[in-house]
Design an enzyme around this catalytic site. Structure first.
Site, PDB file in Angstrom:
ATOM      1  CB  SER A  50      -0.869   0.004   1.260  1.00  0.00           C
ATOM      2  OG  SER A  50      -0.034   0.161   2.400  1.00  0.00           O
ATOM      3  CG  ASP A  83      -3.517  -2.932  -1.825  1.00  0.00           C
ATOM      4  OD1 ASP A  83      -4.425  -3.118  -2.652  1.00  0.00           O
ATOM      5  OD2 ASP A  83      -3.661  -3.116  -0.590  1.00  0.00           O
ATOM      6  CD  GLU A 142     -12.326  -0.431  -4.860  1.00  0.00           C
ATOM      7  OE1 GLU A 142     -11.194  -0.813  -4.563  1.00  0.00           O
ATOM      8  OE2 GLU A 142     -13.144   0.030  -4.045  1.00  0.00           O
ATOM      9  CG  HIS A 198      -9.612  -2.455   3.281  1.00  0.00           C
ATOM     10  ND1 HIS A 198      -9.855  -1.316   2.564  1.00  0.00           N
ATOM     11  CD2 HIS A 198      -9.133  -3.355   2.402  1.00  0.00           C
ATOM     12  CE1 HIS A 198      -9.513  -1.519   1.292  1.00  0.00           C
ATOM     13  NE2 HIS A 198      -9.075  -2.747   1.170  1.00  0.00           N
ATOM     14  N   GLY A 199      -9.693  -4.432   7.189  1.00  0.00           N
ATOM     15  CA  GLY A 199      -9.508  -4.472   8.638  1.00  0.00           C
ATOM     16  C   GLY A 199     -10.156  -5.686   9.275  1.00  0.00           C
ATOM     17  CB  SER A 235      -8.430 -10.785   6.571  1.00  0.00           C
ATOM     18  OG  SER A 235      -7.105 -10.498   6.174  1.00  0.00           O
ATOM     19  CG  ASN A 275      -6.379  -7.517  -2.509  1.00  0.00           C
ATOM     20  OD1 ASN A 275      -5.996  -8.268  -3.395  1.00  0.00           O
ATOM     21  ND2 ASN A 275      -6.410  -6.205  -2.644  1.00  0.00           N
TER      22      ASN A 275
END
Ligand code: G3H
Ligand code: 13P
Ligand code: ZN
Length: 350
Positions: A50, A83, A142, A198-199, A235, A275
């Site tokens: 990133s 990224d 995106e 994300h996260g 994730s 990702n």
């Protein structure tokens, strides 16, 4: 083998029906864990950095480290991807350093926060594709807004995105707009919004059909069978790692990530790049917490990261296996070796 662009890796994955985990790297440990897992499972690799990782690690050093990994593991096909590049200029600076693939994230303005107009997204992405393809670099675009269908968008911790509440229609990628976007920009891969974020704090319960819009992936893939789809925020946020962190002084609230079975389903529907960042962060910091708690008088950096390296390697190996990438590394590098005498659009940049 020199670093290679992302396009031929994703083409190979599409041809053989597998998916590639794309791991975010920040330091030596994250890179080494990915490479060791790829060597163990014979898998092609996409590592990505990133903008904040580039700043943290000094991007010149980060790129040199990835190039050294290509020499150290010469049979592994290896791509270095930017990224969430926030502007064509950021993507150009990555290409100048030797990145072989870039993401132009024009779904957000150059501040990386405010949602951008469709016209802006097309403009910055098309300009980036022109620049990148002239140098043999691949481009991911995106469309849609990454964000949880449960909370209506927003990124609670260490991700980026929108605060507040967005409707299902505002969050998810519109399949027809995806078709128009790919036609207007010529991207090699397309990140789509299907309810992931994300996260670590993605869902407060295991996501079932209402929280992950698998139908959107199917609808886009049907209309764009030759565009490689990308799932961000993939994730799994393993319960065992939440427990590891919390057993050693951490205070993570109970949370759920994207189940591996759902990712497998999405790969069967055309997702080729998946990702993953948070899971590696949790494995490394959870292990460091565990070590420091057990060894309060220690200041041994290598001791602190030893178990984290092993945990990250095991996690990466499991992703390579479950996504079907295992066993394809040598096949792809043999194919690349046999085509190097006939350079194409996908050739390695100088
Ligand atoms: O895009 C999200 C990744 O997890 C990168 O996060 O900007 O904190 O490196 P970062
Ligand atoms: P996670 O936070 O789920 O690991 O997602 C990472 C990502 O999408 C990087 O672009
Ligand atoms: Zn992302």
């Amino acid at each position: 083998m020199p670093l290679m662009p992302m396009r031929p890796i994703l083409d190979h994955a599409a041809e053989h029906g597998y998916g590639l985990p794309a791991f975010n790297i920040t330091n030596l440990e994250t890179l080494l864990a990915v490479m060791r897992a790829a060597e163990r499972t014979d898998s092609p690799v996409i590592v990505q950095a990133s903008q904040s990782a580039r700043k943290y690690a000094d991007d010149m050093l980060l790129v040199a480290m990835v190039k050294a990994a290509a020499e150290r593991f010469p049979t592994i096909p290896l791509c270095l991807h930017q990224d969430h590049g926030s502007s064509p200029e950021v993507c150009k600076s990555a290409m100048d350093l030797g990145f072989t693939s870039v993401m132009m994230d024009g779904s957000l303005e150059a501040d990386g926060k405010s949602p951008a107009s469709y016209e802006y997204n097309v403009d910055v992405t098309r300009r980036t594709v022109e620049m990148a393809h002239a140098r043999g670099v691949s481009v991911e675009g995106e469309i849609g807004v990454l964000g949880s269908l449960e909370t209506g968008g927003g990124e609670q911790e260490d991700g980026h995105g929108l605060e507040g509440t967005l409707s299902r229609e505002e969050l998810l990628t519109d399949p027809q707009q995806a078709v128009d976007f790919v036609k207007a920009t010529g991207v090699d891969a397309l990140a789509v919004a299907i309810g992931t974020s994300h996260g670590a704090y993605k869902f407060s319960r295991r996501p079932e059909g209402d929280l992950l819009a698998m139908d959107v992936i199917a609808a886009i893939h049907e209309r764009l069978p030759h565009t490689h789809l990308v799932m961000h925020g993939a994730s799994t946020v393993p319960e065992a790692l939440q427990d590891l962190i919390n057993a050693s002084g951490g205070e993570m609230a109970k949370t759920y990530g994207v189940p591996l079975e759902e990712i497998e389903r999405s790969i069967a529907m055309g997702v080729r790049k998946v990702n993953i960042d948070t899971d590696l962060r949790m494995a490394l910091t959870g292990s460091a917490r565990e070590y420091l708690k057990a060894n309060p008088s220690s200041f041994d950096i290598r001791g602190m990261h030893k178990n984290g390296l092993a945990r990250m390697e095991a996690l990466c190996a499991e992703r390579f296996e479950r996504f079907g990438a295992a066993g394809h590394g040598a096949r792809l590098s043999n194919r690349m070796a046999s085509t190097t005498s006939t350079p194409s659009k996908a050739a390695v940049p100088a």
